[in-house]
Design an enzyme around this catalytic site. Sequence first.
Site, PDB file in Angstrom:
ATOM      1  CG  ASP A 236      -1.947   1.025   1.042  1.00 57.21           C
ATOM      2  OD1 ASP A 236      -2.665   1.241   0.271  1.00 57.21           O
ATOM      3  OD2 ASP A 236      -2.438   1.472   2.521  1.00 57.21           O
TER       4      ASP A 236
ATOM      5  CE1 TYR B 119      -4.888   0.403   9.987  1.00 60.17           C
ATOM      6  CE2 TYR B 119      -3.521  -1.527   9.802  1.00 60.17           C
ATOM      7  CZ  TYR B 119      -3.710  -0.412   9.659  1.00 60.17           C
ATOM      8  OH  TYR B 119      -2.056  -0.398   9.954  1.00 60.17           O
TER       9      TYR B 119
ATOM     10  CD  GLU C 109       1.063  -1.489   9.878  1.00 60.98           C
ATOM     11  OE1 GLU C 109       0.054  -1.261   9.499  1.00 60.98           O
ATOM     12  OE2 GLU C 109       1.972  -1.947   8.884  1.00 60.98           O
TER      13      GLU C 109
ATOM     14  CD  GLU D 167      -0.805  -6.261   7.776  1.00 61.15           C
ATOM     15  OE1 GLU D 167      -1.326  -6.545   5.950  1.00 61.15           O
ATOM     16  OE2 GLU D 167      -1.123  -6.146   8.554  1.00 61.15           O
TER      17      GLU D 167
END
Length: 638
Positions: free
Chosen positions: A208, A502, A538, A449
């Site tokens: 990303d 998230y 994160e 990840e």
Amino acid sequence: MGSSGAERAAERLLLAALCSVCQALQDGMLFPTESPSREVKDVSGLWIFRADESPERSRGFEQQWYKSPLAETGPVIDMPVPSSYNDITQDAQIRDFIGWVWYEKDVWVPARWIQDRGTRIVLRVGSAHYYSVLWVNGVKVTEHVGGHLPFEADISGVLRQTSGNQCRITIAVNNTLTLETLPPGTIQYMTDRSRYPAGYFVQNTNFDFFNYAGIHRPVLLYTTPKAHIDDITVETTFSDNIGLVSFNVSVLGSSKAAVKVTLSAQDGRCVASADGSRGVLKVTDVNLWWPYLMHENPAYLYSMEVQATAEDGQTDVYTLPVGIRTVKVTSTQFLINNKPFYFHGVNKHEDADIRGKGFDWPLVVKDFNLMKWMGANSFRTSHYPYAEEILQMADRHGIVIIDECPGVGIKDIRSFGNVSLAHHLTFMEELVRRDKNHPSVVMWSVANEPASEMPPAGFYFKELVSHTRSLDSSRPVTYITASNYARDLGAPYVDVICVNSYFSWYQDPGHTELIGLQLNTQFDNWYGKYQKPIIQSEYGADAVPGLHSDPPMMFTEEYQKTVLQNYHNVFDQKRKEFVIGELIWNFADFMTSQSIIRVVGNKKGIFTRQRQPKAGAFLLRERYWRIANETGNTLFKL
Ligand code: BDP
């Protein structure tokens, strides 16, 4: 574009990858510094540039563009170095270009460097994305696979054989990513002729951030004597008030060089010295290297001067900053100098307007000022190694670093094969070789990840983590996971569990009321299974600066704040147990590829891309200073 062009480019990448694996690392990669025996000449600045837009991207090699001045081969444009080339022009084709681009610069080499046969002249590129070939006066001097890390070549012979002190440097750089590169990617040919023209292809990736390319860090010429200090490895520890610095110096070009090592304090006083290429220096009344906000005198650096004198009487001198500190991990804590350290910090990117990933001192200094302003004591080099100058800043300011390799977006099972693993191992060797002496670096992260639930991941991470440990036993090793705890096959091998999540963003969007429950479950599951300390590596939410709503809605500054607050409530309970850190995603907004889920880039920054604070920055600032005052050894004023 013909399909064979990109395939050939991919093939070249692959061949080079294999080549660098066979070569195993023998030489050092000391940062070039000046000394009584060494000179440095920065040849960054304005270069000329040409993208090989031929359908197969191979014209440059076929026509041997390196043999003559690039301007004679066709149209060239100005290109700054260091900088990504993507955002420099008004041309979308350059922004999105895949394949070979060519850089060239004519420089003068001081005549005395050439005349003095005892001088070794080295050309060094701080980093280029991703695969580079280097020529000097038309002669190939080296090639290198992988971005983010330096590479160099001894060019003394070429310069002395060719046209004296004129030096034409040509660098061809290819940004193609394949299943075996780091990060991995695939080239996809679009074959439906009703929708795509012949030869149309795209570069697919699973990460990303914008795939910036070009020469990203300074290009330097530097000298050493022929018999020179090639590498230095330092490891430190202490007992009571005695610091111990073990050193290992390797010298090339002389088998009998006499080595002398002197350690000086910040006031210039010599505190220890030794003869020989290996040994241990003892420092009484040691000043330890402490992180920012953990001590009133953080980031204490000694200066280690190494002298190597060869049989012919020539001496090479290299000075290395040395911070004396230890790092240890228990089942619930991260210890620096035997005291619990709590990571309250950020994840970053090398990313800014216009220059993309190009190194830029004003940006680096501004970012350190912002981190210190907000009370951050640490950052992770997500998702690749940052410039050496940034690590030097961190050493000098006491900012603790988790040093990450570009193992990002490993989602395809074919990227867990032997060729990928061999390249990944080599990358870790190059990374450890470059960064091993930085006191700020406290942990290696081998990936972000990855699809760690896929069966080959178990073997892959076992090898990767154990190889990294064998390269450096003084630091813990981790990778960053986002997968379900029960199915993660790499976690048994790491020292610290680093988890990204998230909640209320990618999962249950809009439902901040679920964060508390879900985050508690996340922590308890991971700890219950592995009994290892956990970093929330994160968490965050996008906020478009200036967008407001109360009650909060996604993409507003209020929503970002609310997500953070909900996470913090859980961190505050769990940091009493086994949570050892929190790193916000992200320090600043950053550019991504174009997609329907990104509005001109990722907006999870607590600062804008121009480094202006959003509401979340003030929230974190309050929090980080408060935590520093609770966990540090002294009181700090915000
Ligand atoms: C995480 C990735 C990071 C992304 C972030 C996001 O590690 O690179 O930028 O998600 O989507 O999973 O904002």
